[in-house]
Design a protein around this motif. Structure first.
Motif, PDB file in Angstrom:
ATOM      1  N   ILE A 179       0.842  -1.193   0.000  1.00 52.40           N
ATOM      2  CA  ILE A 179       0.000   0.000   0.000  1.00 52.40           C
ATOM      3  C   ILE A 179       0.882   1.250   0.000  1.00 52.40           C
ATOM      4  O   ILE A 179       1.726   1.421   0.859  1.00 52.40           O
ATOM      5  CB  ILE A 179      -0.947   0.001   1.218  1.00 52.40           C
ATOM      6  CG1 ILE A 179      -1.925  -1.156   1.114  1.00 52.40           C
ATOM      7  CG2 ILE A 179      -1.699   1.324   1.327  1.00 52.40           C
ATOM      8  CD1 ILE A 179      -2.802  -1.127  -0.112  1.00 52.40           C
ATOM      9  N   ASP A 180       0.654   2.124  -0.975  1.00 55.25           N
ATOM     10  CA  ASP A 180       1.340   3.407  -1.059  1.00 55.25           C
ATOM     11  C   ASP A 180       0.581   4.476  -0.276  1.00 55.25           C
ATOM     12  O   ASP A 180       1.186   5.343   0.345  1.00 55.25           O
ATOM     13  CB  ASP A 180       1.485   3.864  -2.522  1.00 55.25           C
ATOM     14  CG  ASP A 180       2.292   2.892  -3.363  1.00 55.25           C
ATOM     15  OD1 ASP A 180       3.189   2.222  -2.816  1.00 55.25           O
ATOM     16  OD2 ASP A 180       2.021   2.794  -4.577  1.00 55.25           O
ATOM     17  N   SER A 181      -0.757   4.423  -0.339  1.00 53.73           N
ATOM     18  CA  SER A 181      -1.561   5.395   0.403  1.00 53.73           C
ATOM     19  C   SER A 181      -2.926   4.804   0.725  1.00 53.73           C
ATOM     20  O   SER A 181      -3.425   3.929   0.029  1.00 53.73           O
ATOM     21  CB  SER A 181      -1.735   6.686  -0.400  1.00 53.73           C
ATOM     22  OG  SER A 181      -2.551   6.469  -1.527  1.00 53.73           O
ATOM     23  N   LYS A 182      -3.498   5.316   1.809  1.00 58.10           N
ATOM     24  CA  LYS A 182      -4.856   4.935   2.227  1.00 58.10           C
ATOM     25  C   LYS A 182      -5.542   6.218   2.670  1.00 58.10           C
ATOM     26  O   LYS A 182      -5.043   6.916   3.554  1.00 58.10           O
ATOM     27  CB  LYS A 182      -4.806   3.929   3.374  1.00 58.10           C
ATOM     28  CG  LYS A 182      -6.168   3.560   3.927  1.00 58.10           C
ATOM     29  CD  LYS A 182      -6.025   2.618   5.118  1.00 58.10           C
ATOM     30  CE  LYS A 182      -7.356   2.393   5.790  1.00 58.10           C
ATOM     31  NZ  LYS A 182      -7.224   1.582   7.012  1.00 58.10           N
ATOM     32  N   VAL A 183      -6.678   6.527   2.037  1.00 56.98           N
ATOM     33  CA  VAL A 183      -7.435   7.724   2.377  1.00 56.98           C
ATOM     34  C   VAL A 183      -8.817   7.277   2.842  1.00 56.98           C
ATOM     35  O   VAL A 183      -9.501   6.541   2.135  1.00 56.98           O
ATOM     36  CB  VAL A 183      -7.553   8.671   1.149  1.00 56.98           C
ATOM     37  CG1 VAL A 183      -8.381   9.892   1.503  1.00 56.98           C
ATOM     38  CG2 VAL A 183      -6.181   9.064   0.643  1.00 56.98           C
ATOM     39  N   ASP A 184      -9.207   7.724   4.043  1.00 60.68           N
ATOM     40  CA  ASP A 184     -10.498   7.329   4.627  1.00 60.68           C
ATOM     41  C   ASP A 184     -11.211   8.582   5.110  1.00 60.68           C
ATOM     42  O   ASP A 184     -10.696   9.303   5.959  1.00 60.68           O
ATOM     43  CB  ASP A 184     -10.255   6.372   5.792  1.00 60.68           C
ATOM     44  CG  ASP A 184     -11.531   5.850   6.408  1.00 60.68           C
ATOM     45  OD1 ASP A 184     -12.630   6.276   6.017  1.00 60.68           O
ATOM     46  OD2 ASP A 184     -11.424   4.994   7.309  1.00 60.68           O
ATOM     47  N   VAL A 239     -13.583   1.389  -1.253  1.00 61.14           N
ATOM     48  CA  VAL A 239     -14.672   0.835  -0.453  1.00 61.14           C
ATOM     49  C   VAL A 239     -15.598   1.999  -0.090  1.00 61.14           C
ATOM     50  O   VAL A 239     -15.160   2.957   0.545  1.00 61.14           O
ATOM     51  CB  VAL A 239     -14.130   0.160   0.824  1.00 61.14           C
ATOM     52  CG1 VAL A 239     -15.263  -0.453   1.636  1.00 61.14           C
ATOM     53  CG2 VAL A 239     -13.075  -0.885   0.486  1.00 61.14           C
ATOM     54  N   THR A 240     -16.881   1.915  -0.497  1.00 61.10           N
ATOM     55  CA  THR A 240     -17.822   3.013  -0.292  1.00 61.10           C
ATOM     56  C   THR A 240     -19.099   2.520   0.380  1.00 61.10           C
ATOM     57  O   THR A 240     -19.696   1.538  -0.074  1.00 61.10           O
ATOM     58  CB  THR A 240     -18.195   3.669  -1.638  1.00 61.10           C
ATOM     59  OG1 THR A 240     -17.009   4.049  -2.314  1.00 61.10           O
ATOM     60  CG2 THR A 240     -19.091   4.877  -1.446  1.00 61.10           C
ATOM     61  N   MET A 241     -19.515   3.210   1.433  1.00 62.00           N
ATOM     62  CA  MET A 241     -20.767   2.868   2.103  1.00 62.00           C
ATOM     63  C   MET A 241     -21.936   3.399   1.274  1.00 62.00           C
ATOM     64  O   MET A 241     -22.012   4.590   0.986  1.00 62.00           O
ATOM     65  CB  MET A 241     -20.829   3.479   3.508  1.00 62.00           C
ATOM     66  CG  MET A 241     -22.126   3.155   4.211  1.00 62.00           C
ATOM     67  SD  MET A 241     -22.411   3.854   5.876  1.00 62.00           S
ATOM     68  CE  MET A 241     -21.056   4.871   6.236  1.00 62.00           C
ATOM     69  N   LEU A 242     -22.827   2.502   0.865  1.00 63.84           N
ATOM     70  CA  LEU A 242     -24.043   2.897   0.154  1.00 63.84           C
ATOM     71  C   LEU A 242     -25.211   3.026   1.114  1.00 63.84           C
ATOM     72  O   LEU A 242     -26.113   3.831   0.912  1.00 63.84           O
ATOM     73  CB  LEU A 242     -24.393   1.878  -0.927  1.00 63.84           C
ATOM     74  CG  LEU A 242     -23.370   1.670  -2.044  1.00 63.84           C
ATOM     75  CD1 LEU A 242     -23.866   0.600  -3.005  1.00 63.84           C
ATOM     76  CD2 LEU A 242     -23.091   2.968  -2.774  1.00 63.84           C
TER      77      LEU A 242
END
Length: 129
Positions: A67-72, A93-96
């Motif tokens: 993993i190079d980056s993780k944006v949350d 990953v997106t909450m619907l």
């Protein structure tokens, strides 16, 4: 029943709003439906957002994707990384809904996407969810 209808509605919206043709694969909405848009293989899962992020993180480690980056931001988590051979991987990953999460996977460079690896990553995620 409501989950299946919501997943079907999401697939229809994705197809109708995309600027290129999308291919929907699978027998049932939510149970095996994929949408392939511009190199990203998208699927909705009947799982909470937190569970989907946790499982995705575990699968990334299992498949040795660096993993190079993780944006949350609390609604969407985007993992940007690399597979062996320096091939880029982006997993979003997106909450619907509180109980439905959409996961989009793109593997490869623009114009040269690797759909088979995207399907493999989805199958690992599905097994754990």
């Amino acid at each position: 029943m409501q989950r299946a209808l919501l997943a079907l509605l999401c697939a229809i919206v994705l197809i109708s709003t995309s600027s290129c043709a999308a291919v929907v694969l699978g027998a049932g909405a939510g149970a095996g439906a994929f949408t392939y848009v511009k190199g990203e293989l998208v699927r909705s899962y009947p799982a909470t957002y937190a569970k989907a992020v946790s499982v995705t993180n575990a699968v990334i480690n299992e498949l040795k994707i660096s993993i190079d980056s993780k944006v949350d931001d609390g609604i969407t988590t985007t993992f940007n990384g690399r597979r062996a051979g320096d091939k880029p991987v982006t997993i979003k990953v997106t909450m619907l809904d509180p109980k439905i999460t959409q996961i989009g996977i793109r593997v490869g460079y623009v114009g040269v996407w690797d759909r088979q690896i995207s399907e493999t990553i989805h199958s690992h995620i599905q097994e754990r969810l």
